[in-house]
Design an enzyme around this catalytic site. Structure first.
Site, PDB file in Angstrom:
ATOM      1  N   ASP A 112     -23.935  -8.761  32.124  1.00 13.66           N
ATOM      2  CA  ASP A 112     -23.346  -7.921  33.238  1.00 13.66           C
ATOM      3  C   ASP A 112     -23.530  -6.318  32.852  1.00 13.66           C
ATOM      4  O   ASP A 112     -22.793  -5.852  31.791  1.00 13.66           O
ATOM      5  CB  ASP A 112     -21.840  -8.146  33.402  1.00 13.66           C
ATOM      6  CG  ASP A 112     -21.112  -7.214  34.273  1.00 13.66           C
ATOM      7  OD1 ASP A 112     -21.417  -7.731  35.557  1.00 13.66           O
ATOM      8  OD2 ASP A 112     -20.530  -6.397  33.941  1.00 13.66           O
ATOM      9  N   TYR A 155     -22.480   2.350  33.958  1.00 14.37           N
ATOM     10  CA  TYR A 155     -22.194   1.965  32.464  1.00 14.37           C
ATOM     11  C   TYR A 155     -23.247   2.964  31.563  1.00 14.37           C
ATOM     12  O   TYR A 155     -22.939   3.138  30.426  1.00 14.37           O
ATOM     13  CB  TYR A 155     -22.467   0.788  31.866  1.00 14.37           C
ATOM     14  CG  TYR A 155     -21.480  -0.380  32.713  1.00 14.37           C
ATOM     15  CD1 TYR A 155     -20.057   0.073  33.580  1.00 14.37           C
ATOM     16  CD2 TYR A 155     -21.368  -1.789  32.460  1.00 14.37           C
ATOM     17  CE1 TYR A 155     -19.595  -0.773  34.008  1.00 14.37           C
ATOM     18  CE2 TYR A 155     -20.664  -2.595  33.039  1.00 14.37           C
ATOM     19  CZ  TYR A 155     -19.631  -2.151  34.039  1.00 14.37           C
ATOM     20  OH  TYR A 155     -18.858  -2.994  34.595  1.00 14.37           O
ATOM     21  N   LYS A 160     -24.774  -2.886  39.493  1.00 19.42           N
ATOM     22  CA  LYS A 160     -23.816  -2.672  40.420  1.00 19.42           C
ATOM     23  C   LYS A 160     -24.089  -1.299  40.982  1.00 19.42           C
ATOM     24  O   LYS A 160     -24.502  -0.355  40.192  1.00 19.42           O
ATOM     25  CB  LYS A 160     -22.408  -2.642  40.111  1.00 19.42           C
ATOM     26  CG  LYS A 160     -22.002  -3.921  39.100  1.00 19.42           C
ATOM     27  CD  LYS A 160     -20.439  -3.878  38.844  1.00 19.42           C
ATOM     28  CE  LYS A 160     -20.296  -4.939  37.727  1.00 19.42           C
ATOM     29  NZ  LYS A 160     -20.540  -4.634  36.486  1.00 19.42           N
ATOM     30  N   HIS A 184     -19.908  -1.891  43.315  1.00 16.90           N
ATOM     31  CA  HIS A 184     -18.998  -1.685  42.353  1.00 16.90           C
ATOM     32  C   HIS A 184     -17.642  -1.430  42.711  1.00 16.90           C
ATOM     33  O   HIS A 184     -16.745  -2.162  42.272  1.00 16.90           O
ATOM     34  CB  HIS A 184     -19.303  -0.452  41.243  1.00 16.90           C
ATOM     35  CG  HIS A 184     -18.882  -0.606  40.016  1.00 16.90           C
ATOM     36  ND1 HIS A 184     -19.781  -0.199  38.953  1.00 16.90           N
ATOM     37  CD2 HIS A 184     -17.729  -1.407  39.434  1.00 16.90           C
ATOM     38  CE1 HIS A 184     -19.037  -0.300  37.689  1.00 16.90           C
ATOM     39  NE2 HIS A 184     -17.872  -1.097  38.093  1.00 16.90           N
TER      40      HIS A 184
HETATM   41  N1  LIG Z   1     -16.500  -4.394  38.003  1.00 14.63           N
HETATM   42  C1  LIG Z   1     -15.545  -3.774  37.397  1.00 14.63           C
HETATM   43  O1  LIG Z   1     -15.010  -2.847  37.928  1.00 14.63           O
HETATM   44  C2  LIG Z   1     -15.527  -4.045  36.024  1.00 14.63           C
HETATM   45  C3  LIG Z   1     -14.443  -3.270  35.251  1.00 14.63           C
HETATM   46  C4  LIG Z   1     -14.055  -3.398  33.953  1.00 14.63           C
HETATM   47  C5  LIG Z   1     -15.100  -4.473  33.222  1.00 14.63           C
HETATM   48  N2  LIG Z   1     -16.086  -5.105  33.875  1.00 14.63           N
HETATM   49  C6  LIG Z   1     -16.838  -5.837  33.041  1.00 14.63           C
HETATM   50  O2  LIG Z   1     -16.132  -6.796  32.447  1.00 14.63           O
HETATM   51  C7  LIG Z   1     -16.576  -6.786  31.037  1.00 14.63           C
HETATM   52  C8  LIG Z   1     -15.315  -7.170  30.220  1.00 14.63           C
HETATM   53  O3  LIG Z   1     -14.243  -6.474  30.396  1.00 14.63           O
HETATM   54  P1  LIG Z   1     -13.684  -5.287  29.272  1.00 14.63           P
HETATM   55  O4  LIG Z   1     -14.624  -5.114  28.339  1.00 14.63           O
HETATM   56  O5  LIG Z   1     -12.936  -4.292  30.173  1.00 14.63           O
HETATM   57  O6  LIG Z   1     -12.660  -6.049  28.594  1.00 14.63           O
HETATM   58  P2  LIG Z   1     -12.433  -7.533  27.763  1.00 14.63           P
HETATM   59  O7  LIG Z   1     -13.754  -8.486  27.670  1.00 14.63           O
HETATM   60  O8  LIG Z   1     -11.261  -8.267  28.091  1.00 14.63           O
HETATM   61  O9  LIG Z   1     -12.135  -6.972  26.264  1.00 14.63           O
HETATM   62  C9  LIG Z   1     -13.277  -6.287  25.470  1.00 14.63           C
HETATM   63  C10 LIG Z   1     -12.465  -6.025  24.026  1.00 14.63           C
HETATM   64  O10 LIG Z   1     -11.993  -7.323  23.528  1.00 14.63           O
HETATM   65  C11 LIG Z   1     -12.484  -7.366  22.321  1.00 14.63           C
HETATM   66  N3  LIG Z   1     -12.716  -8.878  22.032  1.00 14.63           N
HETATM   67  C12 LIG Z   1     -13.875  -9.544  22.526  1.00 14.63           C
HETATM   68  N4  LIG Z   1     -13.776 -10.716  22.114  1.00 14.63           N
HETATM   69  C13 LIG Z   1     -12.509 -10.999  21.258  1.00 14.63           C
HETATM   70  C14 LIG Z   1     -11.935 -12.089  20.758  1.00 14.63           C
HETATM   71  N5  LIG Z   1     -12.452 -13.060  20.723  1.00 14.63           N
HETATM   72  N6  LIG Z   1     -10.892 -11.955  20.090  1.00 14.63           N
HETATM   73  C15 LIG Z   1     -10.256 -10.537  20.160  1.00 14.63           C
HETATM   74  N7  LIG Z   1     -10.821  -9.515  20.607  1.00 14.63           N
HETATM   75  C16 LIG Z   1     -11.999  -9.454  21.459  1.00 14.63           C
HETATM   76  C17 LIG Z   1     -13.751  -6.579  22.152  1.00 14.63           C
HETATM   77  O11 LIG Z   1     -14.032  -6.022  20.948  1.00 14.63           O
HETATM   78  P3  LIG Z   1     -15.055  -6.258  19.630  1.00 14.63           P
HETATM   79  O12 LIG Z   1     -16.262  -5.640  20.328  1.00 14.63           O
HETATM   80  O13 LIG Z   1     -14.570  -5.621  18.463  1.00 14.63           O
HETATM   81  O14 LIG Z   1     -15.091  -7.627  19.798  1.00 14.63           O
HETATM   82  C18 LIG Z   1     -13.522  -5.546  23.148  1.00 14.63           C
HETATM   83  O15 LIG Z   1     -12.708  -4.420  22.381  1.00 14.63           O
HETATM   84  C19 LIG Z   1     -16.940  -5.304  30.832  1.00 14.63           C
HETATM   85  O16 LIG Z   1     -17.675  -5.142  29.525  1.00 14.63           O
HETATM   86  C20 LIG Z   1     -17.643  -5.002  32.259  1.00 14.63           C
HETATM   87  O17 LIG Z   1     -18.974  -5.821  31.871  1.00 14.63           O
HETATM   88  C21 LIG Z   1     -16.156  -4.740  35.135  1.00 14.63           C
END
Ligand SMILES: NC(=O)c1ccc[n+]([C@@H]2O[C@H](COP(=O)([O-])OP(=O)(O)OC[C@H]3O[C@@H](n4cnc5c(N)ncnc54)[C@H](OP(=O)(O)O)[C@@H]3O)[C@@H](O)[C@H]2O)c1
Length: 318
Positions: free
Chosen positions: A46, A51, A80, A113
């Site tokens: 994704d 980004y 997106k 998006h």
């Molecule tokens: N469509 C939209 O508007 C939108 C908005 C926000 C996000 N997104 C997408 O969704 C993806 C994921 O969301 P997010 O990045 O906001 O949040 P997330 O995936 O809930 O959290 C990411 C964080 O969690 C840590 N992490 C990952 N696996 C872990 C585990 N097993 N145990 C403990 N910590 C862990 C990572 O650190 P480490 O790197 O140190 O593991 C990182 O700091 C984004 O990267 C993006 O692609 C889309």
């Protein structure tokens, strides 16, 4: 050890891997993370114009396709359309910008998006502002409320006809906004990508999407764990840790498994090799209904911010 990830069928017949890698927001190191994820059997990646990492993502995907002899058809790349490209005449331009950066012939899934349009000033001003755009003391950007997002969506349909995008969908759309798209579209959205974790109640929206054969992709599925503040609660809670112990899994894996059993596709982000492998290793156990209920109890209502408020929140958090 590689994990076997099931696929879900989209309403247009294409298949989507039921687990993906999120990539917001790092640029540094993201190419290596994506390559490692592909080695761990991630096939769904994704990204987004917003980004700023599409070049690195494309490099990783193309390199692994060549190195491992993976068919392009077996990869599923999501990008997106950012809100500055909502004017129908700008949609193809925005998409081709992403396509050129990715350096791929097509994007598997292209999403709007955000259901709010912003003024276009330049390709790099992602939060354009002017005097009229001030919507609070701390956040200022120019909303284009003269653009109908249904017209944006109709321009997205043309990208499918041109073959540069295989599937189209939306992100951050609520029931009302999806209903408008469904009433006016020719090609149904295949996906709604929304914030969904054990801590965010999206039950009504998920039910609605299911009824309309729209797959829900869960972003921020782990609630961005923070060791210092011990948030979100479901990652640090003893009852979730105990469920994990039963299956020899972590609480993060229990949370991700919960989301898949709710019918959603989690796309956690990680830059750690161990956690990239850990996160995808959730297809060899199943939570019982009683364990699902334990996870349900963390759900808090976050529903139905009005659009501009949600965007305001988004602009300060993301
Ligand atoms: N469509 C939209 O508007 C939108 C908005 C926000 C996000 N997104 C997408 O969704 C993806 C994921 O969301 P997010 O990045 O906001 O949040 P997330 O995936 O809930 O959290 C990411 C964080 O969690 C840590 N992490 C990952 N696996 C872990 C585990 N097993 N145990 C403990 N910590 C862990 C990572 O650190 P480490 O790197 O140190 O593991 C990182 O700091 C984004 O990267 C993006 O692609 C889309």
């Amino acid at each position: 050890m590689s994990s076997v990830v099931p696929t879900l069928k989209l309403n247009n017949g294409y298949k989507i891997p039921a687990f993906g890698l999120g990539t917001y927001k790092p640029i540094e190191g993201v190419e290596e993370s994506v390559k490692h994820a592909i080695d761990c059997n991630y096939r769904h990646i994704d990204t987004a114009y917003f980004y700023g990492n599409e070049i690195e993502i494309g490099n990783a995907v193309r390199a692994k396709i060549e190195e491992k002899g993976i068919n392009r058809e077996d990869m599923f790349i999501v990008s997106k359309l950012w809100s500055i490209f909502h004017e129908p005449d700008k949609v193809e331009y925005g998409c081709r910008m992403s396509l050129n950066k990715l350096n791929l012939e097509y994007i598997d899934l292209y999403l709007i998006h955000f259901p709010v349009s912003l003024a276009y000033v330049s390709d790099t001003e992602l939060w354009p502002s002017d005097e009229k755009g001030i919507i609070s003391d701390s956040v200022s950007f120019s909303i284009r409320d003269d653009i109908d997002v249904l017209d944006t969506y109709k321009a997205m349909e043309k990208l499918v006809e041109k073959g540069i995008v295989r599937s189209i969908g939306v992100s951050n759309f609520n029931i009302e906004q999806i209903t408008r798209i469904l009433e006016g579209c020719t090609i149904k959205p295949v996906v709604n990508q929304i914030e969904f974790s054990p801590g965010v109640n999206q039950k009504k929206l998920i039910e609605f999407c299911k009824d309309h054969d729209i797959v829900v992709v869960a972003y921020t599925p782990l609630g961005r764990p923070n060791l210092q503040t011990k948030t979100p609660d479901f990652i640090f809670d003893e009852s979730v840790i105990a469920i994990g112990n039963k299956y020899k899994k972590t609480s993060a894996q229990v949370a991700l498994r919960y989301l898949t059993q709710c019918g959603a596709i989690p796309i956690p982000r990680s830059q750690s090799k161990e956690r990239i492998q850990e996160n995808i290793s959730i297809f060899d156990f199943e939570l019982t209904p009683a364990e699902m209920t334990v996870l349900d109890q963390f759900q808090k209502d976050r529903s139905d911010f009005i659009d501009v408020q949600k965007l305001k929140e988004f602009s300060t958090q993301y």
